[in-house]
Write a protein that holds these residues in place. Structure first.
Motif, PDB file in Angstrom:
ATOM      1  N   TRP A 169       0.807  -1.228   0.000  1.00 54.91           N
ATOM      2  CA  TRP A 169       0.000   0.000   0.000  1.00 54.91           C
ATOM      3  C   TRP A 169       0.836   1.271   0.000  1.00 54.91           C
ATOM      4  O   TRP A 169       0.315   2.361  -0.252  1.00 54.91           O
ATOM      5  N   GLY A 170       2.131   1.179   0.317  1.00 54.68           N
ATOM      6  CA  GLY A 170       2.977   2.354   0.314  1.00 54.68           C
ATOM      7  C   GLY A 170       2.883   3.208   1.563  1.00 54.68           C
ATOM      8  O   GLY A 170       3.244   4.394   1.535  1.00 54.68           O
ATOM      9  N   PHE A 171       2.451   2.650   2.673  1.00 53.11           N
ATOM     10  CA  PHE A 171       2.347   3.410   3.922  1.00 53.11           C
ATOM     11  C   PHE A 171       3.733   3.776   4.425  1.00 53.11           C
ATOM     12  O   PHE A 171       4.599   2.913   4.587  1.00 53.11           O
ATOM     13  N   ASP A 172       3.953   5.061   4.698  1.00 53.34           N
ATOM     14  CA  ASP A 172       5.262   5.503   5.182  1.00 53.34           C
ATOM     15  C   ASP A 172       5.155   6.152   6.560  1.00 53.34           C
ATOM     16  O   ASP A 172       6.066   6.854   6.994  1.00 53.34           O
ATOM     17  N   GLY A 173       4.032   5.921   7.235  1.00 46.96           N
ATOM     18  CA  GLY A 173       3.824   6.531   8.536  1.00 46.96           C
ATOM     19  C   GLY A 173       4.245   5.627   9.675  1.00 46.96           C
ATOM     20  O   GLY A 173       4.986   4.651   9.506  1.00 46.96           O
ATOM     21  N   LEU A 174       3.750   5.949  10.869  1.00 50.94           N
ATOM     22  CA  LEU A 174       4.121   5.259  12.093  1.00 50.94           C
ATOM     23  C   LEU A 174       3.105   4.188  12.447  1.00 50.94           C
ATOM     24  O   LEU A 174       1.898   4.401  12.335  1.00 50.94           O
ATOM     25  N   VAL A 175       3.594   3.056  12.907  1.00 49.65           N
ATOM     26  CA  VAL A 175       2.750   1.986  13.441  1.00 49.65           C
ATOM     27  C   VAL A 175       3.036   1.872  14.932  1.00 49.65           C
ATOM     28  O   VAL A 175       4.188   1.729  15.342  1.00 49.65           O
ATOM     29  N   MET A 176       1.968   1.941  15.730  1.00 50.98           N
ATOM     30  CA  MET A 176       2.118   1.805  17.180  1.00 50.98           C
ATOM     31  C   MET A 176       1.284   0.629  17.673  1.00 50.98           C
ATOM     32  O   MET A 176       0.335   0.195  17.012  1.00 50.98           O
ATOM     33  N   THR A 177       1.665   0.119  18.832  1.00 51.66           N
ATOM     34  CA  THR A 177       0.856  -0.923  19.461  1.00 51.66           C
ATOM     35  C   THR A 177      -0.344  -0.289  20.144  1.00 51.66           C
ATOM     36  O   THR A 177      -0.333   0.894  20.508  1.00 51.66           O
ATOM     37  N   ASP A 178      -1.375  -1.092  20.345  1.00 54.62           N
ATOM     38  CA  ASP A 178      -2.394  -0.687  21.296  1.00 54.62           C
ATOM     39  C   ASP A 178      -1.769  -0.739  22.682  1.00 54.62           C
ATOM     40  O   ASP A 178      -0.694  -1.322  22.871  1.00 54.62           O
ATOM     41  N   TRP A 179      -2.443  -0.174  23.644  1.00 48.38           N
ATOM     42  CA  TRP A 179      -1.840  -0.024  24.976  1.00 48.38           C
ATOM     43  C   TRP A 179      -1.642  -1.390  25.637  1.00 48.38           C
ATOM     44  O   TRP A 179      -2.579  -2.175  25.762  1.00 48.38           O
ATOM     45  N   PHE A 180      -0.383  -1.665  25.989  1.00 41.46           N
ATOM     46  CA  PHE A 180       0.032  -2.924  26.616  1.00 41.46           C
ATOM     47  C   PHE A 180      -0.107  -4.115  25.665  1.00 41.46           C
ATOM     48  O   PHE A 180      -0.253  -5.250  26.108  1.00 41.46           O
ATOM     49  N   ALA A 181      -0.052  -3.872  24.368  1.00 40.45           N
ATOM     50  CA  ALA A 181      -0.211  -4.949  23.387  1.00 40.45           C
ATOM     51  C   ALA A 181       1.110  -5.374  22.763  1.00 40.45           C
ATOM     52  O   ALA A 181       1.113  -6.105  21.778  1.00 40.45           O
ATOM     53  N   GLY A 182       2.235  -4.927  23.317  1.00 40.21           N
ATOM     54  CA  GLY A 182       3.533  -5.411  22.851  1.00 40.21           C
ATOM     55  C   GLY A 182       3.896  -6.709  23.551  1.00 40.21           C
ATOM     56  O   GLY A 182       3.758  -6.822  24.772  1.00 40.21           O
ATOM     57  N   HIS A 183       4.354  -7.717  22.800  1.00 36.54           N
ATOM     58  CA  HIS A 183       4.598  -9.034  23.381  1.00 36.54           C
ATOM     59  C   HIS A 183       6.005  -9.566  23.137  1.00 36.54           C
ATOM     60  O   HIS A 183       6.469 -10.413  23.887  1.00 36.54           O
ATOM     61  N   ASP A 184       6.675  -9.082  22.093  1.00 36.19           N
ATOM     62  CA  ASP A 184       7.967  -9.666  21.743  1.00 36.19           C
ATOM     63  C   ASP A 184       8.934  -8.564  21.339  1.00 36.19           C
ATOM     64  O   ASP A 184       8.629  -7.743  20.463  1.00 36.19           O
ATOM     65  N   THR A 185      10.098  -8.554  21.956  1.00 32.36           N
ATOM     66  CA  THR A 185      11.089  -7.506  21.723  1.00 32.36           C
ATOM     67  C   THR A 185      11.564  -7.483  20.281  1.00 32.36           C
ATOM     68  O   THR A 185      11.613  -6.426  19.639  1.00 32.36           O
ATOM     69  N   VAL A 186      11.894  -8.635  19.757  1.00 32.43           N
ATOM     70  CA  VAL A 186      12.511  -8.713  18.431  1.00 32.43           C
ATOM     71  C   VAL A 186      11.450  -8.740  17.331  1.00 32.43           C
ATOM     72  O   VAL A 186      11.541  -8.006  16.338  1.00 32.43           O
ATOM     73  N   GLN A 187      10.425  -9.593  17.486  1.00 29.09           N
ATOM     74  CA  GLN A 187       9.461  -9.783  16.396  1.00 29.09           C
ATOM     75  C   GLN A 187       8.727  -8.503  16.033  1.00 29.09           C
ATOM     76  O   GLN A 187       8.454  -8.249  14.858  1.00 29.09           O
ATOM     77  N   SER A 188       8.376  -7.693  17.034  1.00 28.03           N
ATOM     78  CA  SER A 188       7.604  -6.487  16.723  1.00 28.03           C
ATOM     79  C   SER A 188       8.428  -5.499  15.899  1.00 28.03           C
ATOM     80  O   SER A 188       7.901  -4.865  14.976  1.00 28.03           O
TER      81      SER A 188
END
Length: 819
Positions: free
Chosen positions: A216-235
């Motif tokens: 799609w050509g998205f060049d913006g920022l991707v953030m997690t939902d609050w407390f939805a981060g689970h993996d240091t490397v994979q994300s």
């Protein structure tokens, strides 16, 4: 050659500084790098208002209609104005990023967050998403489209895997995100809590990098939902840039260590950091790095816009014998019935909650607009899900310990028995946990059965006159409240006599068997409404010339974190309406819900108006429509089933709500009206339905070629004339039907619409343009959009079940566009 200032910044940053950018500093802001003049950026919820940095009872703000109410306007221009106003509201709270809009589809009728979403239809949802995003970003504020992707229910949303067939994923659930990227240039995307096909959304490289960024050509920022981060490397490898909220949990030192150990490349960190800096650049934070104090400006222009949005979103479901609009007859006796007549229901629950500037009640608005009438009010029946909180003086004593031990470190006077501690601990608390003791007096106003209850994110218990009465302390466990971090409600009932006083002591501890990210306490006390209350309402209706019943749900039923378990109106509202209608044949029902309900009394009442949760101007918007100062401009964006057993995935636990951590979207494309039409099911009200106070005439489709080539666009013209005696709003809906296809397709699909305002006798020629995607399906074998040569029927209607004109066009050869 001009050097990119962002690349220059990245060159100067240490690995630790780049990593610092990839997690929040706190609940609502990013991490600054003062050494290099990199500012912090503040974000704010949410779709129907900019709340600011205090979750509960912070500086007031404008409360707009909820998502389904905005969508019910079918008016992208007006929604774009709402987006611009919300961008301005965000700036008043010092925020440069608004966490909105919510564009997950209304896959089932039970999703507790349906009120926050736009529609069951991807085209309608995406049209309004594009308008909303354009509006917000016109103010230099980043819109954050969410939740990417597959968050169509709240049941076990933190862990549930949405297993979605690729074709349905592309044609339905991804479309609003795709169009927001390609057409509105959205600056930020929020990943969902759930997993998709077994992988958490924030860790999903195929979705975030391959689809969102590369396709799609998205060049913006991707953030997690609050407390939805689970993996240091994979994300980070997936391309998720920002972990929220802060401080870092899966990033920070863990991320530095992963790079130093070779488990993650420094380039991947740099790429994420670049996108964080680009967002700062886009929202103007480098030029103006100061995060100002929050302001509570009550802007007249926003008041007027919210009032107009509320009226344009009202859907007239039924109107026999021209019952509405009401004639303002002098001396009329009007019985207003229902709690919502006096306590305005302005919004749903969860992260969309804001502290509204004010709340206009329908009873006050009706009295103001119809001063010659005599109004009475009867509550009749309860509507709550949980025992209502008290708005009364409460004294809190805080302890710097988990067990109410030691000295009191702070004493606080508040006016509500619900308190939340999300961003800050009470002053004087230095340890990880704290406790509190609250005291208040409660006096029974009438004799009857009273309920007392506790809900808490943390342990709690309540004593009445010194005796333990409500225990949410021993055996505490997480339930479905407070975003699933609170326990389920614990209720105690007892009979009280009028005037009887209860001395209540509530004890709270933030220490829980498992760590939770927020702390909250909710104490309820309420006399249970019963037969005498219904009888009083019925008598009031019998004595009146007109009865208006306000019924529906509230923010406890339409709420983030938990789904509904039934389509019935709660408590005894159905009984109340049926008996009022029997007592007075001139009974109008005003519904306020965020999704469909069943209406067993529908045949007994002449008029029903669906008003949703229309924001702070609630009463004014409803009164405008009831009294004819405004047209009921809304049309349904979600089908209302005749029976809940007819709805999508009903009685199939694996398909909804899910089993063993998986929910399978086995219905594929057939959600919403596609489901009902495929199965030949009669509905209570079809998708697109909504009546007007005037009449319209629709002519045959014009301007169409009989044949068209692959790659062409088609423009269809629809003549519309207002044949009534007053101005009104019409919504022309254009559906496409593939007459013969190699794959299963829905009987008809919405591919265009237009809303128009016509004076009495005025005519208009509506023009709607269809691109090739309007005729295409997604071929998952070829990973391409395909429109097969053959005949397509174009159908213009006023709902999916009421087609007014149709014509056939033929595609001469196949059209294929790789994803």
């Amino acid at each position: 050659m001009t050097h990119d200032p962002i690349e220059s910044l990245l060159d100067q940053m240490t690995l630790q500084e780049q990593v610092a950018l990839l997690s929040g500093a706190d609940f609502w802001t990013t991490v600054p790098v003062p050494r290099l003049n990199v500012p912090a950026v503040k974000v704010s919820d949410g779709p129907n208002g900019a709340r600011g940095g205090i979750f509960k009872d912070g500086p007031s703000t404008a409360c707009f209609p909820v998502g389904i109410a905005l969508a019910a306007t079918w008016n992208p221009d007006l929604v774009q104005q709402a987006g611009a106003a919300l961008g301005q509201e965000a700036l008043l709270k010092g925020a440069r990023v608004l966490l909105a809009p919510t564009v997950n589809l209304q896959r089932t009728v039970f999703n507790g967050r349906n009120f926050e979403c736009h529609s069951e239809d991807p085209w309608l949802s995406s049209e309004l998403a594009v308008a909303y995003v354009r509006g917000v970003q016109s103010q230099g504020v980043a819109a954050t489209i969410k939740h990417f992707v597959g968050n169509e229910s709240e049941y076990q949303r933190m862990t549930m895997s949405s297993d979605i067939p690729e074709r349905a994923l592309r044609e339905l659930y991804l479309l609003p995100f795709e169009r927001a990227v390609k057409e509105a240039g959205v600056w930020a995307v929020m990943t969902s809590y759930n997993r998709l096909d077994g992988t958490f959304a924030a860790d999903h490289r195929r979705l975030v990098t391959q689809v969102l960024r590369e396709e799609w050509g998205f060049d913006g920022l991707v953030m997690t939902d609050w407390f939805a981060g689970h993996d240091t490397v994979q994300s980070v490898q997936a391309g998720t840039d920002l972990e929220m909220p802060g401080p870092a949990r899966e990033r920070g030192d863990k991320l530095v260590q992963a790079v130093n150990e070779g488990r993650l490349s420094a380039q991947a960190v740099r790429d994420c950091a670049r996108r964080v800096l680009r967002l700062m650049q886009r929202v103007g934070s480098f030029q103006d790095p100061v995060i100002p104090a929050e302001r509570a400006d009550d802007l007249p222009a926003h008041r007027a816009l919210i009032r107009e949005l509320g009226a344009q979103g009202c859907v007239l479901l039924k109107n026999e014998c021209r019952t509405l609009p009401l004639e303002k007859t002098p001396g009329a006796r009007v019985a207003l019935i229902g709690q919502a007549a006096r306590v305005p229901q302005i919004m749903g629950g969860g992260s969309a909650t804001v502290n509204a500037h004010y709340r206009i009640a329908p009873i006050d608005a009706l009295r103001a607009q119809w001063p010659q009438a005599s109004f009475t009010h009867s509550v009749g029946a309860d509507i709550h899900r949980w025992v209502p909180v008290l708005h009364a003086p409460v004294t809190f004593e805080y302890f710097d310990s988990p067990d109410l031990a030691g000295p009191v470190v702070q004493v606080q006077q508040v006016d509500s028995t619900e308190q939340m501690w999300t961003e800050h601990r009470p002053e004087g608390v230095t340890g990880q946990h704290f406790s509190a003791r609250a005291r208040l007096d409660y006096v029974a106003q009438q004799s009857g059965c009273y309920q007392f209850s506790l809900i808490s994110a943390g342990r709690s218990r309540a004593f009445i006159n010194g005796q333990l009465a409500v225990d949410a302390w021993s055996g505490w466990s997480r339930g479905e409240t407070y975003f699933t971090f609170g326990c389920d409600e614990v209720v105690h009932a007892r009979d009280l006599q009028a005037g009887q006083r209860c001395q209540i002591t509530i004890e709270y501890s933030s220490a829980t068997p498992e760590p939770i990210p927020l702390r909250a306490l909710r104490f309820g006390a309420h006399r249970v409404l019963g037969e005498p209350d219904i009888a009083a309402a019925v008598q009031a209706a019998s004595d009146a010339d007109l009865a208006v019943v306000f019924a529906g749900l509230n923010a406890e039923w339409d709420n983030e974190g938990l789904d509904r378990n039934s389509l019935e109106l709660p408590q005894r509202q159905n009984d109340l309406i049926a008996r009022v209608a029997a007592a007075n044949p001139r009974t109008v029902v005003v519904l306020q819900t965020g999704s469909p309900v069943t209406l067993p009394w529908l045949d007994a009442v002449p008029a029903v108006l669906q008003a949703w949760y229309p924001g702070q101007e609630c009463g004014n918007s409803i009164a405008d429509v009831l009294l004819g100062a405004a047209e009921p401009g809304g049309r349904l964006t979600q089908t209302w089933p005749l029976r809940e057993s007819d709805s999508v995935a009903f009685g199939q636990p694996l398909n909804y709500p899910g089993q063993d951590g998986h929910v399978r979207y086995d219905e594929g494309l057939f959600i919403g009206y596609r489901h009902y039409q495929q199965r030949g099911l009669q509905t209570l009200f079809p998708f697109g339905h909504g009546l007007s106070y005037t009449e319209f005439e629709y002519g045959p489709l014009r301007g169409l070629p009989s044949r068209f080539k692959a790659g062409d666009s088609i423009t269809v013209e629809v003549p519309v004339r207002n044949t009534g005696r007053r101005a009104g709003q019409a919504v022309v809906q254009l559906y496409v039907q593939d007459e013969a296809c190699s794959v299963a397709r829905p009987p008809r699909e919405l591919k265009g619409f237009a809303k128009l305002q016509l004076e009495a006798g005025e005519s208009c020629l509506v023009r709607l343009t269809l691109t090739m995607r309007a005729f295409a399906f997604f071929d998952d074998r070829r990973a391409a959009w395909v429109a097969e040569a053959g005949r397509f029927q174009l159908q213009a209607g006023v709902s999916v079940d009421q087609i007014m004109a149709a014509a056939t066009v033929e595609l001469e050869e196949d059209w294929i566009e790789p994803a």
